[in-house]
Scaffold this motif. Sequence first.
Motif, PDB file in Angstrom:
ATOM      1  N   TYR A   1     -53.293 -45.454   6.706  1.00  0.00           N
ATOM      2  CA  TYR A   1     -54.262 -45.982   6.124  1.00  0.00           C
ATOM      3  C   TYR A   1     -55.653 -44.732   5.597  1.00  0.00           C
ATOM      4  CZ  TYR A   1     -52.837 -50.723   7.103  1.00  0.00           C
ATOM      5  OH  TYR A   1     -52.152 -51.695   7.062  1.00  0.00           O
ATOM      6  N   ARG A   2     -55.820 -43.634   6.606  1.00  0.00           N
ATOM      7  CA  ARG A   2     -56.825 -43.031   6.016  1.00  0.00           C
ATOM      8  C   ARG A   2     -56.156 -42.158   5.202  1.00  0.00           C
ATOM      9  NH1 ARG A   2     -57.177 -39.511  10.836  1.00  0.00           N
ATOM     10  NH2 ARG A   2     -56.040 -40.313  11.607  1.00  0.00           N
ATOM     11  N   HIS A   3     -54.985 -41.616   4.949  1.00  0.00           N
ATOM     12  CA  HIS A   3     -54.654 -40.786   3.922  1.00  0.00           C
ATOM     13  C   HIS A   3     -54.681 -41.677   2.859  1.00  0.00           C
ATOM     14  CE1 HIS A   3     -51.809 -38.405   1.649  1.00  0.00           C
ATOM     15  NE2 HIS A   3     -50.848 -40.165   1.319  1.00  0.00           N
ATOM     16  N   LEU A   4     -54.492 -42.553   2.313  1.00  0.00           N
ATOM     17  CA  LEU A   4     -54.495 -43.241   1.256  1.00  0.00           C
ATOM     18  C   LEU A   4     -55.874 -43.755   0.587  1.00  0.00           C
ATOM     19  CD1 LEU A   4     -52.515 -46.537   1.493  1.00  0.00           C
ATOM     20  CD2 LEU A   4     -52.066 -44.251   0.597  1.00  0.00           C
ATOM     21  N   ARG A   5     -57.009 -43.696   1.723  1.00  0.00           N
ATOM     22  CA  ARG A   5     -58.847 -43.450   1.308  1.00  0.00           C
ATOM     23  C   ARG A   5     -59.312 -42.203   0.691  1.00  0.00           C
ATOM     24  NH1 ARG A   5     -59.095 -46.799   6.251  1.00  0.00           N
ATOM     25  NH2 ARG A   5     -59.672 -45.025   7.270  1.00  0.00           N
ATOM     26  N   ALA A   6     -58.684 -41.618   1.492  1.00  0.00           N
ATOM     27  CA  ALA A   6     -58.776 -40.298   0.978  1.00  0.00           C
ATOM     28  C   ALA A   6     -58.035 -39.881  -0.244  1.00  0.00           C
ATOM     29  CB  ALA A   6     -58.161 -38.984   2.161  1.00  0.00           C
ATOM     30  N   GLY A   7     -58.005 -40.991  -0.497  1.00  0.00           N
ATOM     31  CA  GLY A   7     -57.130 -40.194  -2.564  1.00  0.00           C
ATOM     32  C   GLY A   7     -55.291 -39.929  -2.251  1.00  0.00           C
ATOM     33  N   GLY A   8     -55.159 -40.109  -1.005  1.00  0.00           N
ATOM     34  CA  GLY A   8     -53.186 -40.029  -0.582  1.00  0.00           C
ATOM     35  C   GLY A   8     -52.727 -40.439  -1.466  1.00  0.00           C
ATOM     36  N   SER A   9     -51.596 -40.062  -1.933  1.00  0.00           N
ATOM     37  CA  SER A   9     -50.266 -40.834  -2.682  1.00  0.00           C
ATOM     38  C   SER A   9     -48.965 -40.963  -2.163  1.00  0.00           C
ATOM     39  CB  SER A   9     -50.370 -40.613  -4.011  1.00  0.00           C
ATOM     40  OG  SER A   9     -50.125 -39.336  -3.919  1.00  0.00           O
ATOM     41  N   LEU A  10     -48.494 -41.128  -2.221  1.00  0.00           N
ATOM     42  CA  LEU A  10     -46.764 -40.993  -1.849  1.00  0.00           C
ATOM     43  C   LEU A  10     -45.992 -41.252  -3.233  1.00  0.00           C
ATOM     44  CD1 LEU A  10     -46.764 -44.760   0.645  1.00  0.00           C
ATOM     45  CD2 LEU A  10     -47.346 -42.190   0.873  1.00  0.00           C
ATOM     46  N   ALA A  11     -45.292 -40.068  -2.604  1.00  0.00           N
ATOM     47  CA  ALA A  11     -43.950 -40.565  -3.760  1.00  0.00           C
ATOM     48  C   ALA A  11     -42.145 -40.083  -3.163  1.00  0.00           C
ATOM     49  CB  ALA A  11     -43.770 -38.641  -4.186  1.00  0.00           C
ATOM     50  N   LYS A  12     -41.131 -41.108  -4.172  1.00  0.00           N
ATOM     51  CA  LYS A  12     -40.403 -41.577  -3.004  1.00  0.00           C
ATOM     52  C   LYS A  12     -39.271 -39.644  -3.577  1.00  0.00           C
ATOM     53  CE  LYS A  12     -35.806 -44.009  -3.312  1.00  0.00           C
ATOM     54  NZ  LYS A  12     -35.226 -45.392  -3.272  1.00  0.00           N
ATOM     55  N   VAL A  13     -38.837 -39.213  -2.591  1.00  0.00           N
ATOM     56  CA  VAL A  13     -37.379 -38.130  -2.429  1.00  0.00           C
ATOM     57  C   VAL A  13     -36.224 -38.710  -2.479  1.00  0.00           C
ATOM     58  CG1 VAL A  13     -36.333 -36.442  -0.826  1.00  0.00           C
ATOM     59  CG2 VAL A  13     -38.314 -36.376  -1.485  1.00  0.00           C
ATOM     60  N   PRO A  14     -35.344 -38.304  -3.638  1.00  0.00           N
ATOM     61  CA  PRO A  14     -34.377 -39.434  -3.558  1.00  0.00           C
ATOM     62  C   PRO A  14     -33.348 -38.840  -3.046  1.00  0.00           C
ATOM     63  CG  PRO A  14     -34.460 -37.817  -5.487  1.00  0.00           C
ATOM     64  CD  PRO A  14     -35.896 -37.633  -4.281  1.00  0.00           C
ATOM     65  N   GLU A  15     -33.164 -38.732  -2.100  1.00  0.00           N
ATOM     66  CA  GLU A  15     -31.729 -38.054  -1.566  1.00  0.00           C
ATOM     67  C   GLU A  15     -32.602 -38.540   0.301  1.00  0.00           C
ATOM     68  OE1 GLU A  15     -33.872 -33.996  -2.037  1.00  0.00           O
ATOM     69  OE2 GLU A  15     -32.882 -35.729  -3.362  1.00  0.00           O
ATOM     70  N   PRO A  16     -31.195 -38.844   1.550  1.00  0.00           N
ATOM     71  CA  PRO A  16     -32.083 -38.800   2.374  1.00  0.00           C
ATOM     72  C   PRO A  16     -32.044 -37.291   3.119  1.00  0.00           C
ATOM     73  CG  PRO A  16     -30.023 -40.012   2.428  1.00  0.00           C
ATOM     74  CD  PRO A  16     -30.470 -39.062   0.937  1.00  0.00           C
ATOM     75  N   LEU A  17     -33.598 -36.742   3.400  1.00  0.00           N
ATOM     76  CA  LEU A  17     -33.562 -36.347   4.690  1.00  0.00           C
ATOM     77  C   LEU A  17     -34.056 -36.141   6.232  1.00  0.00           C
ATOM     78  CD1 LEU A  17     -36.979 -34.342   1.988  1.00  0.00           C
ATOM     79  CD2 LEU A  17     -34.435 -34.393   2.065  1.00  0.00           C
ATOM     80  N   VAL A  18     -33.834 -37.046   6.085  1.00  0.00           N
ATOM     81  CA  VAL A  18     -34.183 -37.878   7.834  1.00  0.00           C
ATOM     82  C   VAL A  18     -32.964 -38.745   8.461  1.00  0.00           C
ATOM     83  CG1 VAL A  18     -36.231 -36.716   8.080  1.00  0.00           C
ATOM     84  CG2 VAL A  18     -35.392 -39.171   8.347  1.00  0.00           C
ATOM     85  N   MET A  19     -32.585 -39.016   9.752  1.00  0.00           N
ATOM     86  CA  MET A  19     -32.075 -40.016  10.419  1.00  0.00           C
ATOM     87  C   MET A  19     -32.587 -40.831  11.263  1.00  0.00           C
ATOM     88  SD  MET A  19     -27.453 -39.837  11.077  1.00  0.00           S
ATOM     89  CE  MET A  19     -27.947 -39.479  13.248  1.00  0.00           C
ATOM     90  N   TYR A  20     -32.663 -41.781  11.457  1.00  0.00           N
ATOM     91  CA  TYR A  20     -33.714 -41.498  12.279  1.00  0.00           C
ATOM     92  C   TYR A  20     -33.461 -43.135  12.968  1.00  0.00           C
ATOM     93  CZ  TYR A  20     -38.248 -44.881  14.499  1.00  0.00           C
ATOM     94  OH  TYR A  20     -38.867 -45.447  15.785  1.00  0.00           O
ATOM     95  N   ARG A  21     -33.156 -43.420  14.627  1.00  0.00           N
ATOM     96  CA  ARG A  21     -32.197 -44.169  14.837  1.00  0.00           C
ATOM     97  C   ARG A  21     -33.957 -44.945  16.039  1.00  0.00           C
ATOM     98  NH1 ARG A  21     -31.197 -42.475  20.602  1.00  0.00           N
ATOM     99  NH2 ARG A  21     -31.467 -39.801  19.896  1.00  0.00           N
ATOM    100  N   TYR A  22     -33.723 -46.139  16.237  1.00  0.00           N
ATOM    101  CA  TYR A  22     -34.789 -46.750  17.066  1.00  0.00           C
ATOM    102  C   TYR A  22     -33.930 -46.489  18.914  1.00  0.00           C
ATOM    103  CZ  TYR A  22     -36.909 -48.713  13.841  1.00  0.00           C
ATOM    104  OH  TYR A  22     -37.360 -49.330  11.618  1.00  0.00           O
ATOM    105  N   HIS A  23     -34.961 -46.771  19.683  1.00  0.00           N
ATOM    106  CA  HIS A  23     -34.603 -46.484  21.482  1.00  0.00           C
ATOM    107  C   HIS A  23     -35.796 -47.692  21.645  1.00  0.00           C
ATOM    108  CE1 HIS A  23     -36.948 -43.235  22.140  1.00  0.00           C
ATOM    109  NE2 HIS A  23     -36.714 -43.040  20.633  1.00  0.00           N
ATOM    110  N   GLU A  24     -35.270 -47.512  23.263  1.00  0.00           N
ATOM    111  CA  GLU A  24     -35.940 -48.288  24.269  1.00  0.00           C
ATOM    112  C   GLU A  24     -37.470 -47.359  24.630  1.00  0.00           C
ATOM    113  OE1 GLU A  24     -35.894 -51.935  24.474  1.00  0.00           O
ATOM    114  OE2 GLU A  24     -33.981 -51.843  23.607  1.00  0.00           O
ATOM    115  N   GLN A  25     -37.061 -46.566  24.786  1.00  0.00           N
ATOM    116  CA  GLN A  25     -38.309 -45.298  24.956  1.00  0.00           C
ATOM    117  C   GLN A  25     -39.686 -45.408  24.246  1.00  0.00           C
ATOM    118  OE1 GLN A  25     -34.836 -44.776  25.539  1.00  0.00           O
ATOM    119  NE2 GLN A  25     -35.511 -46.109  27.539  1.00  0.00           N
ATOM    120  N   GLN A  26     -39.234 -45.513  22.707  1.00  0.00           N
ATOM    121  CA  GLN A  26     -40.023 -45.061  21.644  1.00  0.00           C
ATOM    122  C   GLN A  26     -41.795 -45.728  21.690  1.00  0.00           C
ATOM    123  OE1 GLN A  26     -37.405 -46.647  18.886  1.00  0.00           O
ATOM    124  NE2 GLN A  26     -38.678 -47.679  17.555  1.00  0.00           N
TER     125      GLN A  26
END
Length: 91
Positions: free
Chosen positions: A43-68
């Motif tokens: 939210y602070r990023h957006l309020r400061a005028g930040g934006s988002l852009a989509k990167v078309p290829e996967p760069l990370v693999m994310y997994r959920y775990h109990e300790q996160q």
Amino acid sequence: KLQRLCECTVAMPTWFCARSLFDGLDGFCEAGPGAPEDLEFFYRHLRAGGSLAKVPEPLVMYRYHEQQQSRGVSAEAIWALRIAELELSFL
């Protein structure tokens, strides 16, 4: 602009920014466990005028775990932050 208030804005591990931007926004809040620091930073990023852009290829693999850390963030904490953002940005 209302997109930032949707149920799942952007999963934190799927976005990245330059270190200078992160430091310029004073990084994550240090409220401790149970704080939605990634959403608050977003939210602070957006309020400061930040934006988002989509990167078309996967760069990370994310997994959920109990300790996160995000498992310890309550729905109430997330909704409280969303309401505060709504009031700050729209009302």
